[in-house]
Design a protein around this motif. Sequence first.
Motif, PDB file in Angstrom:
ATOM      1  N   GLY A  24       0.823  -1.196   0.000  1.00 25.34           N
ATOM      2  CA  GLY A  24       0.000   0.000   0.000  1.00 25.34           C
ATOM      3  C   GLY A  24       0.855   1.244   0.000  1.00 25.34           C
ATOM      4  N   PRO A  25       0.301   2.383   0.419  1.00 25.95           N
ATOM      5  CA  PRO A  25       1.090   3.618   0.504  1.00 25.95           C
ATOM      6  C   PRO A  25       2.308   3.435   1.401  1.00 25.95           C
ATOM      7  CG  PRO A  25      -1.248   4.083   0.763  1.00 25.95           C
ATOM      8  CD  PRO A  25      -1.107   2.597   0.806  1.00 25.95           C
ATOM      9  N   LEU A  26       3.402   4.084   1.045  1.00 24.36           N
ATOM     10  CA  LEU A  26       4.663   3.911   1.750  1.00 24.36           C
ATOM     11  C   LEU A  26       4.686   4.689   3.067  1.00 24.36           C
ATOM     12  CD1 LEU A  26       7.610   2.883   1.839  1.00 24.36           C
ATOM     13  CD2 LEU A  26       8.248   4.898   0.484  1.00 24.36           C
ATOM     14  N   VAL A  27       5.079   3.998   4.140  1.00 20.87           N
ATOM     15  CA  VAL A  27       5.316   4.608   5.442  1.00 20.87           C
ATOM     16  C   VAL A  27       6.744   4.289   5.856  1.00 20.87           C
ATOM     17  CG1 VAL A  27       4.682   4.683   7.874  1.00 20.87           C
ATOM     18  CG2 VAL A  27       2.902   4.408   6.139  1.00 20.87           C
ATOM     19  N   LEU A  28       7.560   5.319   6.052  1.00 19.41           N
ATOM     20  CA  LEU A  28       8.930   5.135   6.526  1.00 19.41           C
ATOM     21  C   LEU A  28       8.981   5.407   8.022  1.00 19.41           C
ATOM     22  CD1 LEU A  28      11.317   6.846   3.924  1.00 19.41           C
ATOM     23  CD2 LEU A  28      10.740   4.423   4.156  1.00 19.41           C
ATOM     24  N   LEU A  29       9.588   4.494   8.770  1.00 17.28           N
ATOM     25  CA  LEU A  29       9.806   4.668  10.200  1.00 17.28           C
ATOM     26  C   LEU A  29      11.304   4.851  10.424  1.00 17.28           C
ATOM     27  CD1 LEU A  29       7.493   1.796  11.558  1.00 17.28           C
ATOM     28  CD2 LEU A  29       6.901   4.186  11.121  1.00 17.28           C
ATOM     29  N   LEU A  30      11.685   5.992  11.004  1.00 16.64           N
ATOM     30  CA  LEU A  30      13.100   6.342  11.155  1.00 16.64           C
ATOM     31  C   LEU A  30      13.483   6.386  12.631  1.00 16.64           C
ATOM     32  CD1 LEU A  30      13.238   9.241   8.533  1.00 16.64           C
ATOM     33  CD2 LEU A  30      13.688   6.805   8.168  1.00 16.64           C
ATOM     34  N   HIS A  31      14.496   5.623  13.008  1.00 22.16           N
ATOM     35  CA  HIS A  31      14.946   5.563  14.395  1.00 22.16           C
ATOM     36  C   HIS A  31      15.974   6.650  14.684  1.00 22.16           C
ATOM     37  CE1 HIS A  31      18.972   4.039  13.520  1.00 22.16           C
ATOM     38  NE2 HIS A  31      18.427   3.274  12.588  1.00 22.16           N
ATOM     39  N   GLY A  32      16.318   6.764  15.961  1.00 20.92           N
ATOM     40  CA  GLY A  32      17.368   7.683  16.375  1.00 20.92           C
ATOM     41  C   GLY A  32      18.500   6.931  17.053  1.00 20.92           C
ATOM     42  N   TYR A  33      19.150   7.573  18.037  1.00 23.87           N
ATOM     43  CA  TYR A  33      20.292   6.990  18.735  1.00 23.87           C
ATOM     44  C   TYR A  33      19.910   6.647  20.173  1.00 23.87           C
ATOM     45  CZ  TYR A  33      24.923   6.404  20.729  1.00 23.87           C
ATOM     46  OH  TYR A  33      26.025   5.887  21.368  1.00 23.87           O
ATOM     47  N   PRO A  34      20.375   5.523  20.702  1.00 20.71           N
ATOM     48  CA  PRO A  34      21.082   4.430  20.037  1.00 20.71           C
ATOM     49  C   PRO A  34      20.058   3.350  19.682  1.00 20.71           C
ATOM     50  CG  PRO A  34      21.314   4.214  22.411  1.00 20.71           C
ATOM     51  CD  PRO A  34      20.367   5.361  22.160  1.00 20.71           C
ATOM     52  N   ALA A  35      19.776   3.183  18.443  1.00 24.55           N
ATOM     53  CA  ALA A  35      18.691   2.277  18.055  1.00 24.55           C
ATOM     54  C   ALA A  35      19.024   1.581  16.743  1.00 24.55           C
ATOM     55  CB  ALA A  35      17.364   3.028  17.968  1.00 24.55           C
ATOM     56  N   MET A  36      17.994   1.030  16.126  1.00 24.84           N
ATOM     57  CA  MET A  36      18.077   0.308  14.873  1.00 24.84           C
ATOM     58  C   MET A  36      16.624   0.047  14.456  1.00 24.84           C
ATOM     59  SD  MET A  36      19.269  -3.321  16.611  1.00 24.84           S
ATOM     60  CE  MET A  36      18.894  -4.385  15.231  1.00 24.84           C
ATOM     61  N   ALA A  50      -2.932  -2.385   8.516  1.00 26.46           N
ATOM     62  CA  ALA A  50      -3.901  -1.331   8.207  1.00 26.46           C
ATOM     63  C   ALA A  50      -3.874  -0.940   6.729  1.00 26.46           C
ATOM     64  CB  ALA A  50      -3.634  -0.107   9.078  1.00 26.46           C
ATOM     65  N   GLY A  51      -2.979  -1.578   5.942  1.00 21.07           N
ATOM     66  CA  GLY A  51      -2.975  -1.330   4.504  1.00 21.07           C
ATOM     67  C   GLY A  51      -1.859  -0.453   4.000  1.00 21.07           C
ATOM     68  N   TYR A  52      -0.707  -0.533   4.638  1.00 22.37           N
ATOM     69  CA  TYR A  52       0.437   0.291   4.231  1.00 22.37           C
ATOM     70  C   TYR A  52       1.673  -0.574   3.994  1.00 22.37           C
ATOM     71  CZ  TYR A  52      -2.441   4.143   5.942  1.00 22.37           C
ATOM     72  OH  TYR A  52      -3.474   5.027   6.143  1.00 22.37           O
ATOM     73  N   HIS A  53       2.570  -0.057   3.148  1.00 22.39           N
ATOM     74  CA  HIS A  53       3.886  -0.674   2.946  1.00 22.39           C
ATOM     75  C   HIS A  53       4.842   0.001   3.918  1.00 22.39           C
ATOM     76  CE1 HIS A  53       7.620  -1.237   0.151  1.00 22.39           C
ATOM     77  NE2 HIS A  53       7.636  -2.079   1.164  1.00 22.39           N
ATOM     78  N   VAL A  54       5.200  -0.700   4.977  1.00 19.11           N
ATOM     79  CA  VAL A  54       6.028  -0.138   6.037  1.00 19.11           C
ATOM     80  C   VAL A  54       7.492  -0.508   5.790  1.00 19.11           C
ATOM     81  CG1 VAL A  54       6.404   0.021   8.515  1.00 19.11           C
ATOM     82  CG2 VAL A  54       4.099  -0.411   7.631  1.00 19.11           C
ATOM     83  N   VAL A  55       8.338   0.494   5.730  1.00 16.97           N
ATOM     84  CA  VAL A  55       9.774   0.287   5.506  1.00 16.97           C
ATOM     85  C   VAL A  55      10.541   0.961   6.635  1.00 16.97           C
ATOM     86  CG1 VAL A  55      11.733   0.756   3.988  1.00 16.97           C
ATOM     87  CG2 VAL A  55       9.513   0.134   3.010  1.00 16.97           C
ATOM     88  N   VAL A  56      11.455   0.193   7.235  1.00 14.87           N
ATOM     89  CA  VAL A  56      12.216   0.693   8.377  1.00 14.87           C
ATOM     90  C   VAL A  56      13.702   0.457   8.128  1.00 14.87           C
ATOM     91  CG1 VAL A  56      12.372   0.708  10.881  1.00 14.87           C
ATOM     92  CG2 VAL A  56      10.273  -0.116   9.784  1.00 14.87           C
ATOM     93  N   PRO A  57      14.452   1.513   7.804  1.00 10.72           N
ATOM     94  CA  PRO A  57      15.885   1.318   7.581  1.00 10.72           C
ATOM     95  C   PRO A  57      16.684   1.328   8.875  1.00 10.72           C
ATOM     96  CG  PRO A  57      15.314   3.613   7.212  1.00 10.72           C
ATOM     97  CD  PRO A  57      14.019   2.894   7.540  1.00 10.72           C
ATOM     98  N   ASP A  58      17.795   0.613   8.865  1.00 12.63           N
ATOM     99  CA  ASP A  58      18.869   0.937   9.795  1.00 12.63           C
ATOM    100  C   ASP A  58      19.541   2.166   9.198  1.00 12.63           C
ATOM    101  OD1 ASP A  58      18.547  -1.172  11.590  1.00 12.63           O
ATOM    102  OD2 ASP A  58      19.919  -2.487  10.516  1.00 12.63           O
TER     103      ASP A  58
END
Length: 276
Positions: A24-36, A50-58
């Motif tokens: 579905g629609p793109l959702v980017l989840l961005l972490h901070g420090y100190p995380a991943m 819920a119908g979204y394409h969830v992408v979470v980068p390191d």
Amino acid sequence: MDEISHRTLKVNGIQMHIAEQGKGPLVLLLHGYPAMWHQWRHQIPVIARAGYHVVVPDQRGFGQTEAPEDPTKYTFLHLVGDVVALIEALGEKQVYIIGHNWGAMKAIFGERVYMQEWQEPGKAEADFNRDIKDAFIKIYSHRVTDMWTAAEGKSVLETVPSYEKPAWITDEELQVYVDNYKRTGFTGGLNWYRNLDRSWELMAPWTNVGTLVPGLVIIGNEDLNYSFTKAYHESPLFKAQVPNGEFKIVPGCGHFINEEAPKVVNSLILDYLKKH
């Protein structure tokens, strides 16, 4: 629905690891420090269902993503460039971006505040590596009354009191972070802080530029960032610079709100996504 999958993409000159789930629609989840990427474990499946394409980068310097050796390659412009290149690599033009962490407290709290103490290469690394598990427990237990400054003759983490592990993170979840940072070290993420002055200089053309993009701030009232920016959030300046911004306070929560109160955060995120 498929399980969370992992792959690596070439973006902005580095190899970036991403976790993803859903369509579905793109959702980017961005972490901070100190995380991943693991920091968003409670949000990924809920948003995907819920119908979204969830992408979470390191992000650059973290986890399984490449960490450039040159410490100057961690400015705000590099980090934004990574996100823009990731969106393009995913073949998208529009995106919902949800981020956690980051601010600037050096001028407010003086030379011994953690952001200043972490400027010297190797100093913070030694502090964290002394006991990685204990360091994460202290980080996750952080509340508004505990300012991260170093006492005379002590490091930041030596100064911060010891705590019991918070009940909202399991031993297994905590161990994921410990194992990751034993493998990668802390330098990549710390280089974000070591480029604060350089980043502000590079961002000078955008001084006092606001944003018209709709935005939602979700913050706990026991988060240090809330205590010293409360006046800004309640002032006319917030609406002037972010005219389409909203502000939600979650009582009794600290800095890592997406892990501490996932049900509340997930509900607020989904309600907001549905409106926009």
